[in-house]
Design a protein around this motif. Structure first.
Motif, PDB file in Angstrom:
ATOM      1  N   ASP A   1       0.824  -1.209   0.000  1.00 40.26           N
ATOM      2  CA  ASP A   1       0.000   0.000   0.000  1.00 40.26           C
ATOM      3  C   ASP A   1       0.860   1.262   0.000  1.00 40.26           C
ATOM      4  O   ASP A   1       0.850   2.028   0.954  1.00 40.26           O
ATOM      5  CB  ASP A   1      -0.957  -0.008   1.181  1.00 40.26           C
ATOM      6  N   PRO A   2       1.572   1.513  -1.098  1.00 42.55           N
ATOM      7  CA  PRO A   2       2.343   2.766  -1.166  1.00 42.55           C
ATOM      8  C   PRO A   2       1.406   3.964  -1.199  1.00 42.55           C
ATOM      9  O   PRO A   2       0.247   3.863  -1.612  1.00 42.55           O
ATOM     10  CB  PRO A   2       3.113   2.635  -2.485  1.00 42.55           C
ATOM     11  N   GLU A   3       1.926   5.092  -0.751  1.00 42.06           N
ATOM     12  CA  GLU A   3       1.140   6.318  -0.841  1.00 42.06           C
ATOM     13  C   GLU A   3       0.841   6.613  -2.307  1.00 42.06           C
ATOM     14  O   GLU A   3       1.692   6.409  -3.177  1.00 42.06           O
ATOM     15  CB  GLU A   3       1.888   7.482  -0.210  1.00 42.06           C
ATOM     16  N   VAL A   4      -0.354   7.104  -2.585  1.00 40.04           N
ATOM     17  CA  VAL A   4      -0.761   7.412  -3.954  1.00 40.04           C
ATOM     18  C   VAL A   4       0.232   8.365  -4.609  1.00 40.04           C
ATOM     19  O   VAL A   4       0.594   8.204  -5.774  1.00 40.04           O
ATOM     20  CB  VAL A   4      -2.193   8.005  -3.974  1.00 40.04           C
ATOM     21  N   LYS A   5       0.703   9.353  -3.853  1.00 41.80           N
ATOM     22  CA  LYS A   5       1.625  10.335  -4.434  1.00 41.80           C
ATOM     23  C   LYS A   5       3.026   9.771  -4.670  1.00 41.80           C
ATOM     24  O   LYS A   5       3.836  10.421  -5.318  1.00 41.80           O
ATOM     25  CB  LYS A   5       1.659  11.612  -3.593  1.00 41.80           C
ATOM     26  N   ASN A   6       3.288   8.557  -4.208  1.00 38.07           N
ATOM     27  CA  ASN A   6       4.565   7.897  -4.495  1.00 38.07           C
ATOM     28  C   ASN A   6       4.413   7.133  -5.819  1.00 38.07           C
ATOM     29  O   ASN A   6       4.404   5.910  -5.869  1.00 38.07           O
ATOM     30  CB  ASN A   6       4.956   6.962  -3.351  1.00 38.07           C
ATOM     31  N   SER A   7       4.282   7.895  -6.890  1.00 39.27           N
ATOM     32  CA  SER A   7       3.983   7.299  -8.199  1.00 39.27           C
ATOM     33  C   SER A   7       5.083   6.350  -8.676  1.00 39.27           C
ATOM     34  O   SER A   7       4.795   5.366  -9.356  1.00 39.27           O
ATOM     35  CB  SER A   7       3.726   8.385  -9.241  1.00 39.27           C
ATOM     36  N   ALA A   8       6.329   6.598  -8.310  1.00 41.14           N
ATOM     37  CA  ALA A   8       7.413   5.696  -8.719  1.00 41.14           C
ATOM     38  C   ALA A   8       7.222   4.315  -8.091  1.00 41.14           C
ATOM     39  O   ALA A   8       7.421   3.291  -8.747  1.00 41.14           O
ATOM     40  CB  ALA A   8       8.771   6.279  -8.344  1.00 41.14           C
ATOM     41  N   SER A   9       6.810   4.281  -6.838  1.00 42.97           N
ATOM     42  CA  SER A   9       6.582   2.999  -6.174  1.00 42.97           C
ATOM     43  C   SER A   9       5.378   2.287  -6.783  1.00 42.97           C
ATOM     44  O   SER A   9       5.432   1.076  -7.054  1.00 42.97           O
ATOM     45  CB  SER A   9       6.365   3.208  -4.676  1.00 42.97           C
ATOM     46  N   VAL A  10       4.301   3.019  -7.022  1.00 41.47           N
ATOM     47  CA  VAL A  10       3.112   2.412  -7.643  1.00 41.47           C
ATOM     48  C   VAL A  10       3.489   1.823  -9.001  1.00 41.47           C
ATOM     49  O   VAL A  10       3.124   0.684  -9.322  1.00 41.47           O
ATOM     50  CB  VAL A  10       1.966   3.433  -7.765  1.00 41.47           C
ATOM     51  N   ARG A  11       4.258   2.558  -9.798  1.00 45.30           N
ATOM     52  CA  ARG A  11       4.686   2.048 -11.114  1.00 45.30           C
ATOM     53  C   ARG A  11       5.553   0.798 -10.967  1.00 45.30           C
ATOM     54  O   ARG A  11       5.432  -0.141 -11.752  1.00 45.30           O
ATOM     55  CB  ARG A  11       5.454   3.123 -11.892  1.00 45.30           C
ATOM     56  N   ALA A  12       6.447   0.789  -9.981  1.00 47.35           N
ATOM     57  CA  ALA A  12       7.305  -0.383  -9.773  1.00 47.35           C
ATOM     58  C   ALA A  12       6.455  -1.617  -9.475  1.00 47.35           C
ATOM     59  O   ALA A  12       6.710  -2.699 -10.016  1.00 47.35           O
ATOM     60  CB  ALA A  12       8.308  -0.130  -8.648  1.00 47.35           C
ATOM     61  N   PHE A  13       5.445  -1.464  -8.622  1.00 45.60           N
ATOM     62  CA  PHE A  13       4.559  -2.598  -8.330  1.00 45.60           C
ATOM     63  C   PHE A  13       3.820  -3.043  -9.593  1.00 45.60           C
ATOM     64  O   PHE A  13       3.702  -4.244  -9.858  1.00 45.60           O
ATOM     65  CB  PHE A  13       3.575  -2.252  -7.209  1.00 45.60           C
ATOM     66  N   GLU A  14       3.336  -2.093 -10.389  1.00 42.18           N
ATOM     67  CA  GLU A  14       2.645  -2.463 -11.633  1.00 42.18           C
ATOM     68  C   GLU A  14       3.587  -3.206 -12.577  1.00 42.18           C
ATOM     69  O   GLU A  14       3.203  -4.224 -13.168  1.00 42.18           O
ATOM     70  CB  GLU A  14       2.088  -1.221 -12.320  1.00 42.18           C
ATOM     71  N   LYS A  15       4.808  -2.734 -12.726  1.00 46.23           N
ATOM     72  CA  LYS A  15       5.776  -3.400 -13.602  1.00 46.23           C
ATOM     73  C   LYS A  15       6.123  -4.798 -13.100  1.00 46.23           C
ATOM     74  O   LYS A  15       6.519  -5.648 -13.887  1.00 46.23           O
ATOM     75  CB  LYS A  15       7.042  -2.561 -13.732  1.00 46.23           C
ATOM     76  N   ALA A  16       5.961  -5.022 -11.789  1.00 46.39           N
ATOM     77  CA  ALA A  16       6.220  -6.343 -11.219  1.00 46.39           C
ATOM     78  C   ALA A  16       5.009  -7.261 -11.316  1.00 46.39           C
ATOM     79  O   ALA A  16       5.054  -8.403 -10.865  1.00 46.39           O
ATOM     80  CB  ALA A  16       6.650  -6.205  -9.752  1.00 46.39           C
ATOM     81  N   GLY A  17       3.906  -6.778 -11.901  1.00 47.59           N
ATOM     82  CA  GLY A  17       2.730  -7.622 -12.099  1.00 47.59           C
ATOM     83  C   GLY A  17       1.590  -7.362 -11.134  1.00 47.59           C
ATOM     84  O   GLY A  17       0.540  -8.005 -11.225  1.00 47.59           O
TER      85      GLY A  17
END
Length: 192
Positions: free
Chosen positions: A126-142
């Protein structure tokens, strides 16, 4: 690039504390960057498994995992039976923005989660919404986006990776609509 993990040891506490003081980490992990804090919150005395992550044997960061059900305040909002929560940081500033986050997540699921938690049905974070780099990393990991939920420091984005059976098919008992599930509100500590 070879990614590996080993349990956090007292000899790692200084490195972890140093990473907590790095601006790119301190922005999201609002914790005291001291050895005493790391020992107290991340030492081997709770229901969270904490690991050092390495890239070609060079320290890369820290990742922790835990059964969501072990923390009722977390499970109450996640409500994914058998889910494993993960939190990570890439400590070395030279490693940021170079694709290490998704790779670390994928390797952690394969090397640690599947072995340590064989009955797990999903991995969540549950990364913070404004931590877009972390959200993208999770998406790239599936991982896929679930609900946006309140957090201690602002809205958090539930990220969900359903685990599959050995045949590669999703477990039919796993929920498939993750947008209706929430996550806990908590700071990034060793005891979520």
């Amino acid at each position: 690039m070879s990614i590996s993990f080993r349990p956090l040891e007292p000899a790692d506490y200084q490195q972890f504390a140093d990473w907590l003081s790095e601006p790119h980490v301190a922005r999201w992990w609002r914790e005291p960057p001291t050895v005493e804090h790391v020992a107290k919150d991340y030492g081997p005395h709770n229901d969270t498994d904490v690991f050092m992550a390495f890239s070609d044997r060079k320290p890369l960061g820290v990742i922790q995992s835990y059964w969501a059900e072990a923390y009722p305040e977390h499970y109450e909002t996640v409500q994914l039976p058998g889910s494993i929560g993960v939190d990570l940081l890439i400590g070395d500033p030279a490693m940021i923005g170079r694709g290490y986050g998704p790779r670390l997540l994928r390797e952690f699921v394969e090397q640690v989660v599947r072995m340590r938690y064989p009955e797990a049905t999903a991995v969540v974070s549950d990364p913070e919404v404004k931590n877009s780099a972390s959200v993208r990393a999770f998406e790239k990991a599936g991982f896929t986006k679930g609900a946006v939920v309140p957090g201690d420091d602002g809205p958090e984005q539930l990220m969900v990776l359903p685990l599959t059976n050995l045949d590669g098919h999703p477990d039919p008992q796993q929920p498939t609509d993750h947008t209706q599930h929430n996550t806990r509100t908590r700071e990034h500590t060793g005891a979520p």
